[in-house]
Design a protein around this motif. Structure first.
Motif, PDB file in Angstrom:
ATOM      1  N   SER A  63     -28.432  10.304  -4.498  1.00 58.96           N
ATOM      2  CA  SER A  63     -28.816  11.335  -5.701  1.00 58.96           C
ATOM      3  C   SER A  63     -28.621  12.527  -4.981  1.00 58.96           C
ATOM      4  O   SER A  63     -28.470  13.588  -6.177  1.00 58.96           O
ATOM      5  CB  SER A  63     -30.572  11.638  -6.340  1.00 58.96           C
ATOM      6  N   THR A  64     -29.616  12.866  -4.203  1.00 58.33           N
ATOM      7  CA  THR A  64     -29.033  14.259  -3.558  1.00 58.33           C
ATOM      8  C   THR A  64     -28.948  15.042  -2.962  1.00 58.33           C
ATOM      9  O   THR A  64     -28.911  13.674  -1.636  1.00 58.33           O
ATOM     10  CB  THR A  64     -30.291  14.895  -3.879  1.00 58.33           C
ATOM     11  N   PHE A  65     -28.286  15.659  -2.247  1.00 58.88           N
ATOM     12  CA  PHE A  65     -27.769  16.655  -0.764  1.00 58.88           C
ATOM     13  C   PHE A  65     -28.592  17.433  -0.293  1.00 58.88           C
ATOM     14  O   PHE A  65     -28.421  18.811  -1.184  1.00 58.88           O
ATOM     15  CB  PHE A  65     -26.625  16.482  -0.477  1.00 58.88           C
ATOM     16  N   THR A  66     -29.661  18.187   0.756  1.00 59.47           N
ATOM     17  CA  THR A  66     -29.673  18.876   1.180  1.00 59.47           C
ATOM     18  C   THR A  66     -29.203  19.318   2.275  1.00 59.47           C
ATOM     19  O   THR A  66     -29.683  18.238   3.429  1.00 59.47           O
ATOM     20  CB  THR A  66     -30.998  18.921   1.215  1.00 59.47           C
ATOM     21  N   LEU A  67     -28.499  20.201   2.912  1.00 62.13           N
ATOM     22  CA  LEU A  67     -27.935  19.345   4.032  1.00 62.13           C
ATOM     23  C   LEU A  67     -27.563  21.204   4.888  1.00 62.13           C
ATOM     24  O   LEU A  67     -27.432  22.206   4.392  1.00 62.13           O
ATOM     25  CB  LEU A  67     -25.897  19.283   3.886  1.00 62.13           C
ATOM     26  N   MET A  68     -28.146  21.267   5.794  1.00 65.10           N
ATOM     27  CA  MET A  68     -28.235  22.639   6.918  1.00 65.10           C
ATOM     28  C   MET A  68     -25.670  21.878   7.482  1.00 65.10           C
ATOM     29  O   MET A  68     -25.508  21.741   7.948  1.00 65.10           O
ATOM     30  CB  MET A  68     -28.650  22.597   8.087  1.00 65.10           C
ATOM     31  N   SER A 100     -24.539  24.538  -3.205  1.00 66.35           N
ATOM     32  CA  SER A 100     -24.961  26.361  -4.008  1.00 66.35           C
ATOM     33  C   SER A 100     -25.409  26.363  -2.231  1.00 66.35           C
ATOM     34  O   SER A 100     -25.906  25.588  -1.721  1.00 66.35           O
ATOM     35  CB  SER A 100     -25.910  26.072  -5.122  1.00 66.35           C
ATOM     36  N   ILE A 101     -25.430  27.002  -1.943  1.00 71.74           N
ATOM     37  CA  ILE A 101     -26.647  28.152  -0.692  1.00 71.74           C
ATOM     38  C   ILE A 101     -27.532  28.677  -1.133  1.00 71.74           C
ATOM     39  O   ILE A 101     -27.315  29.244  -1.206  1.00 71.74           O
ATOM     40  CB  ILE A 101     -25.248  29.271  -0.196  1.00 71.74           C
ATOM     41  N   ARG A 102     -28.699  27.841  -0.741  1.00 70.68           N
ATOM     42  CA  ARG A 102     -29.982  28.404  -0.603  1.00 70.68           C
ATOM     43  C   ARG A 102     -30.136  29.363  -0.208  1.00 70.68           C
ATOM     44  O   ARG A 102     -30.466  30.699  -0.036  1.00 70.68           O
ATOM     45  CB  ARG A 102     -31.090  27.528  -0.873  1.00 70.68           C
ATOM     46  N   PHE A 103     -30.106  29.600   1.634  1.00 69.26           N
ATOM     47  CA  PHE A 103     -29.831  30.654   2.677  1.00 69.26           C
ATOM     48  C   PHE A 103     -29.230  30.061   4.003  1.00 69.26           C
ATOM     49  O   PHE A 103     -29.314  29.274   4.240  1.00 69.26           O
ATOM     50  CB  PHE A 103     -31.502  30.767   2.689  1.00 69.26           C
ATOM     51  N   PHE A 104     -29.394  31.743   4.030  1.00 71.26           N
ATOM     52  CA  PHE A 104     -28.781  31.802   5.772  1.00 71.26           C
ATOM     53  C   PHE A 104     -29.607  31.538   7.119  1.00 71.26           C
ATOM     54  O   PHE A 104     -30.970  32.137   6.916  1.00 71.26           O
ATOM     55  CB  PHE A 104     -27.626  32.455   5.880  1.00 71.26           C
ATOM     56  N   ALA A 119     -26.160  27.647   7.706  1.00 70.84           N
ATOM     57  CA  ALA A 119     -26.418  28.030   5.720  1.00 70.84           C
ATOM     58  C   ALA A 119     -27.286  26.872   5.560  1.00 70.84           C
ATOM     59  O   ALA A 119     -26.700  25.649   5.598  1.00 70.84           O
ATOM     60  CB  ALA A 119     -25.236  28.205   4.813  1.00 70.84           C
ATOM     61  N   LEU A 120     -27.998  26.722   4.509  1.00 69.56           N
ATOM     62  CA  LEU A 120     -29.095  25.345   3.999  1.00 69.56           C
ATOM     63  C   LEU A 120     -28.562  25.125   2.480  1.00 69.56           C
ATOM     64  O   LEU A 120     -28.440  26.100   1.913  1.00 69.56           O
ATOM     65  CB  LEU A 120     -30.739  25.817   3.770  1.00 69.56           C
ATOM     66  N   GLY A 121     -27.734  24.219   1.849  1.00 72.52           N
ATOM     67  CA  GLY A 121     -26.798  24.071   0.854  1.00 72.52           C
ATOM     68  C   GLY A 121     -28.024  23.187   0.241  1.00 72.52           C
ATOM     69  O   GLY A 121     -28.141  21.676   0.774  1.00 72.52           O
ATOM     70  N   SER A 122     -27.892  23.374  -1.337  1.00 75.38           N
ATOM     71  CA  SER A 122     -28.175  22.026  -2.238  1.00 75.38           C
ATOM     72  C   SER A 122     -26.772  21.627  -2.715  1.00 75.38           C
ATOM     73  O   SER A 122     -26.314  22.518  -3.153  1.00 75.38           O
ATOM     74  CB  SER A 122     -29.557  22.529  -2.820  1.00 75.38           C
ATOM     75  N   HIS A 123     -26.459  19.882  -3.191  1.00 73.22           N
ATOM     76  CA  HIS A 123     -25.945  19.685  -3.828  1.00 73.22           C
ATOM     77  C   HIS A 123     -26.399  18.476  -4.812  1.00 73.22           C
ATOM     78  O   HIS A 123     -26.615  17.335  -4.395  1.00 73.22           O
ATOM     79  CB  HIS A 123     -24.868  18.882  -3.041  1.00 73.22           C
ATOM     80  N   GLY A 124     -25.922  18.831  -5.924  1.00 68.58           N
ATOM     81  CA  GLY A 124     -26.462  18.125  -7.082  1.00 68.58           C
ATOM     82  C   GLY A 124     -24.720  17.042  -7.279  1.00 68.58           C
ATOM     83  O   GLY A 124     -24.353  17.589  -6.952  1.00 68.58           O
ATOM     84  N   LEU A 125     -25.739  15.686  -7.717  1.00 69.26           N
ATOM     85  CA  LEU A 125     -24.294  15.108  -7.838  1.00 69.26           C
ATOM     86  C   LEU A 125     -23.626  15.441  -9.306  1.00 69.26           C
ATOM     87  O   LEU A 125     -22.088  14.071  -9.401  1.00 69.26           O
ATOM     88  CB  LEU A 125     -24.648  13.531  -7.286  1.00 69.26           C
ATOM     89  N   GLY A 128     -23.230  21.349 -12.833  1.00 67.09           N
ATOM     90  CA  GLY A 128     -24.357  21.721 -13.332  1.00 67.09           C
ATOM     91  C   GLY A 128     -26.283  21.635 -13.196  1.00 67.09           C
ATOM     92  O   GLY A 128     -27.220  22.162 -13.488  1.00 67.09           O
ATOM     93  N   THR A 129     -26.039  21.073 -12.023  1.00 70.71           N
ATOM     94  CA  THR A 129     -27.764  20.254 -11.578  1.00 70.71           C
ATOM     95  C   THR A 129     -27.498  20.491  -9.975  1.00 70.71           C
ATOM     96  O   THR A 129     -26.433  20.523  -9.414  1.00 70.71           O
ATOM     97  CB  THR A 129     -27.843  18.923 -11.561  1.00 70.71           C
ATOM     98  N   HIS A 130     -28.990  21.491  -9.522  1.00 67.72           N
ATOM     99  CA  HIS A 130     -28.923  21.696  -8.215  1.00 67.72           C
ATOM    100  C   HIS A 130     -30.160  21.600  -8.172  1.00 67.72           C
ATOM    101  O   HIS A 130     -30.649  20.850  -8.929  1.00 67.72           O
ATOM    102  CB  HIS A 130     -29.085  23.076  -8.370  1.00 67.72           C
TER     103      HIS A 130
END
Length: 132
Positions: A63-68, A100-104, A119-125, A128-130
């Motif tokens: 559903s989502t990815f939150t990745l460093m 998207s990059i949330r922060f470094f 960097a911590l990024g989030s990735h909607g599938l 238009g979604t984050h």
């Protein structure tokens, strides 16, 4: 691993998996859970690109990815057309994800400090979604 399992004990919907990520059968987790799964991970920098490709190839189970990630990899993923960072990784990721990059994260946040920033990024599938 024991310390981490103790810390997450209060969260029955969280599972820590100790495995070679390049050999994990993502579909088996999806079948076990019965719904798309969320990935929260600090990707090993030396395999982050092939791992991202594996995630995208199996995108129906997530559903989502939150990745460093290594800062430079994250910047290539979100680079718009015309920027020097834009390339095959940008194209492939942006076709399937909405990165998207949330922060470094500075090297001083780690011990021992790595030689590269993160960097911590989030990735909607879906476009238009984050992820939040």
């Amino acid at each position: 691993m024991a310390i981490l399992n103790k810390k997450i004990k209060a969260f029955p919907n969280v599972e820590v998996v100790k495995s070679d990520i390049l050999k994990v059968d993502f579909k088996s987790f999806f079948e076990k859970e019965g719904h798309p799964i969320k990935v929260v991970a600090n990707l090993p920098y030396q395999i982050s690109t092939p791992l991202l490709f594996r995630f995208i190839e199996s995108k129906e189970v997530f559903s989502t990815f939150t990745l460093m990630l290594q800062k430079e990899v994250a910047e290539r993923m979100v680079a718009p057309v015309g920027r020097k960072e834009y390339g095959p990784l940008s194209i492939f990721v942006q076709i399937f994800l909405d990165p998207s990059i949330r922060f470094f994260i500075k090297t001083s946040a780690f011990f021992p400090p790595p030689k590269v920033e993160s960097a911590l990024g989030s990735h909607g599938l879906e476009k238009g979604t984050h992820c939040n």
